[in-house]
Design a protein around this motif. Sequence first.
Motif, PDB file in Angstrom:
ATOM      1  N   GLY A 149       1.352 -12.107   6.564  1.00  0.00           N
ATOM      2  CA  GLY A 149       1.414 -13.511   7.328  1.00  0.00           C
ATOM      3  C   GLY A 149       1.191 -14.492   6.267  1.00  0.00           C
ATOM      4  O   GLY A 149       2.140 -14.414   5.384  1.00  0.00           O
ATOM      5  N   GLY A 150       0.480 -15.243   6.650  1.00  0.00           N
ATOM      6  CA  GLY A 150       0.223 -16.680   5.641  1.00  0.00           C
ATOM      7  C   GLY A 150      -0.132 -16.452   4.173  1.00  0.00           C
ATOM      8  O   GLY A 150      -0.021 -16.953   3.352  1.00  0.00           O
ATOM      9  N   GLU A 151      -0.674 -15.082   4.132  1.00  0.00           N
ATOM     10  CA  GLU A 151      -1.037 -14.604   2.483  1.00  0.00           C
ATOM     11  C   GLU A 151       0.193 -14.309   1.768  1.00  0.00           C
ATOM     12  O   GLU A 151      -0.015 -13.762   0.781  1.00  0.00           O
ATOM     13  CB  GLU A 151      -2.107 -13.629   2.844  1.00  0.00           C
ATOM     14  CG  GLU A 151      -3.313 -14.064   3.292  1.00  0.00           C
ATOM     15  CD  GLU A 151      -4.416 -13.007   3.611  1.00  0.00           C
ATOM     16  OE1 GLU A 151      -4.854 -12.565   2.710  1.00  0.00           O
ATOM     17  OE2 GLU A 151      -4.703 -12.798   4.847  1.00  0.00           O
ATOM     18  N   GLY A 152       1.302 -13.654   2.460  1.00  0.00           N
ATOM     19  CA  GLY A 152       2.277 -13.264   1.601  1.00  0.00           C
ATOM     20  C   GLY A 152       2.697 -11.863   1.981  1.00  0.00           C
ATOM     21  O   GLY A 152       2.465 -11.421   3.198  1.00  0.00           O
ATOM     22  N   ALA A 153       3.144 -11.028   1.129  1.00  0.00           N
ATOM     23  CA  ALA A 153       4.020  -9.783   1.261  1.00  0.00           C
ATOM     24  C   ALA A 153       3.790  -9.054  -0.067  1.00  0.00           C
ATOM     25  O   ALA A 153       4.029  -9.564  -1.218  1.00  0.00           O
ATOM     26  CB  ALA A 153       5.084  -9.775   1.879  1.00  0.00           C
ATOM     27  N   LEU A 154       3.496  -7.547   0.432  1.00  0.00           N
ATOM     28  CA  LEU A 154       3.483  -6.837  -0.986  1.00  0.00           C
ATOM     29  C   LEU A 154       4.479  -5.735  -0.761  1.00  0.00           C
ATOM     30  O   LEU A 154       4.912  -4.998   0.377  1.00  0.00           O
ATOM     31  CB  LEU A 154       2.141  -6.117  -1.031  1.00  0.00           C
ATOM     32  CG  LEU A 154       0.894  -6.979  -1.408  1.00  0.00           C
ATOM     33  CD1 LEU A 154      -0.203  -5.927  -1.024  1.00  0.00           C
ATOM     34  CD2 LEU A 154       0.822  -7.211  -2.812  1.00  0.00           C
ATOM     35  N   TYR A 155       5.152  -5.517  -1.883  1.00  0.00           N
ATOM     36  CA  TYR A 155       6.078  -4.103  -2.015  1.00  0.00           C
ATOM     37  C   TYR A 155       5.298  -3.267  -2.930  1.00  0.00           C
ATOM     38  O   TYR A 155       5.175  -3.448  -4.066  1.00  0.00           O
ATOM     39  CB  TYR A 155       7.191  -4.373  -2.373  1.00  0.00           C
ATOM     40  CG  TYR A 155       8.129  -3.007  -2.606  1.00  0.00           C
ATOM     41  CD1 TYR A 155       8.992  -2.584  -1.822  1.00  0.00           C
ATOM     42  CD2 TYR A 155       7.922  -2.355  -3.980  1.00  0.00           C
ATOM     43  CE1 TYR A 155       9.491  -1.349  -1.675  1.00  0.00           C
ATOM     44  CE2 TYR A 155       8.633  -1.217  -4.074  1.00  0.00           C
ATOM     45  CZ  TYR A 155       9.644  -0.639  -3.108  1.00  0.00           C
ATOM     46  OH  TYR A 155      10.260   0.603  -3.280  1.00  0.00           O
ATOM     47  N   ILE A 156       4.953  -1.879  -2.580  1.00  0.00           N
ATOM     48  CA  ILE A 156       4.028  -1.123  -3.412  1.00  0.00           C
ATOM     49  C   ILE A 156       4.628  -0.062  -3.728  1.00  0.00           C
ATOM     50  O   ILE A 156       5.000   1.000  -3.029  1.00  0.00           O
ATOM     51  CB  ILE A 156       2.832  -0.665  -2.482  1.00  0.00           C
ATOM     52  CG1 ILE A 156       2.077  -2.367  -2.096  1.00  0.00           C
ATOM     53  CG2 ILE A 156       1.675   0.196  -3.350  1.00  0.00           C
ATOM     54  CD1 ILE A 156       0.951  -2.097  -1.126  1.00  0.00           C
ATOM     55  N   ALA A 157       4.798   0.330  -4.916  1.00  0.00           N
ATOM     56  CA  ALA A 157       5.529   1.565  -5.415  1.00  0.00           C
ATOM     57  C   ALA A 157       4.380   2.132  -6.448  1.00  0.00           C
ATOM     58  O   ALA A 157       3.151   1.618  -6.491  1.00  0.00           O
ATOM     59  CB  ALA A 157       6.469   1.133  -6.286  1.00  0.00           C
ATOM     60  N   LYS A 158       4.698   3.507  -7.026  1.00  0.00           N
ATOM     61  CA  LYS A 158       3.697   4.408  -7.664  1.00  0.00           C
ATOM     62  C   LYS A 158       3.366   3.562  -8.912  1.00  0.00           C
ATOM     63  O   LYS A 158       2.032   3.297  -9.170  1.00  0.00           O
ATOM     64  CB  LYS A 158       4.186   5.532  -8.001  1.00  0.00           C
ATOM     65  CG  LYS A 158       3.342   6.529  -8.567  1.00  0.00           C
ATOM     66  CD  LYS A 158       3.971   7.790  -8.853  1.00  0.00           C
ATOM     67  CE  LYS A 158       2.739   9.036  -9.297  1.00  0.00           C
ATOM     68  NZ  LYS A 158       3.542  10.273  -9.442  1.00  0.00           N
ATOM     69  N   ASP A 159       4.143   2.753  -9.645  1.00  0.00           N
ATOM     70  CA  ASP A 159       3.796   2.418 -10.801  1.00  0.00           C
ATOM     71  C   ASP A 159       4.031   0.682 -11.038  1.00  0.00           C
ATOM     72  O   ASP A 159       3.599   0.239 -12.000  1.00  0.00           O
ATOM     73  CB  ASP A 159       4.600   2.861 -12.300  1.00  0.00           C
ATOM     74  CG  ASP A 159       6.309   3.002 -11.587  1.00  0.00           C
ATOM     75  OD1 ASP A 159       6.448   2.401 -10.476  1.00  0.00           O
ATOM     76  OD2 ASP A 159       7.045   3.565 -12.639  1.00  0.00           O
TER      77      ASP A 159
END
Length: 233
Positions: A149-159
Amino acid sequence: LDKLNIKHDFIQVEDNTRINVKLKSSKETEINCKGPTVSKEAIDNFLDKISNIKKEDFVILSGSVPAGLGTDFYTTIMEILNKNKINFTLDSSGEAFKKSLEYKPFLVKPNKDEISEFAKKKLESKDEIINFVRKNLLEKAHHVIVSMGGEGALYIAKDYVLFASALKGNLVNSVGAGDSVVAGFVDSMLKGSSVEEAFRFAVACGTATAFSEDIGKLKFIEELKNKLIIERM
């Protein structure tokens, strides 16, 4: 859809499509009505269409399952897609989200509340979310985006991790923002973009919808995309 030149191939059911009401004041409230009853004939016709989807196609499964179809209906669809080696993403929560991980979806995009529900504990910080996703989701999905939401977004990979800070603006409409993120990421990846470019476009799509009365328009999406700051962690 015809006027917009969007291809469609619906299965008609006897009952009306459900009506969902969004009340917009200082706080957004939603009243989601009961969905239609779906006949066995309609279900069989629908699954026939799923069985005929080609390997080069892409399937997005989204939302809650109509009443009467049972909690395993998404599982039935995913089994067909897996058997035919078709990429899919599932944008849902609860049991459907949990079961989807057995079929290695191309993308999962839980929000902060949904990832906490899956973890069975409140995940507050970015580090908590990243650690949980790496331990529990990365081997089960090709790509993981967590919207906050208002805190942003994450794309999470292994490294590595990509973090998109939320852009400042007036939240007009949260309906369809998550769907816009999914659509933007899938569209961009299918066109051969890098993960970072696809993530940037996806976040811009979601933000444009949140800042608009309706689905965000492409011109506005492009404007926001150029303003986004993506931090590699």
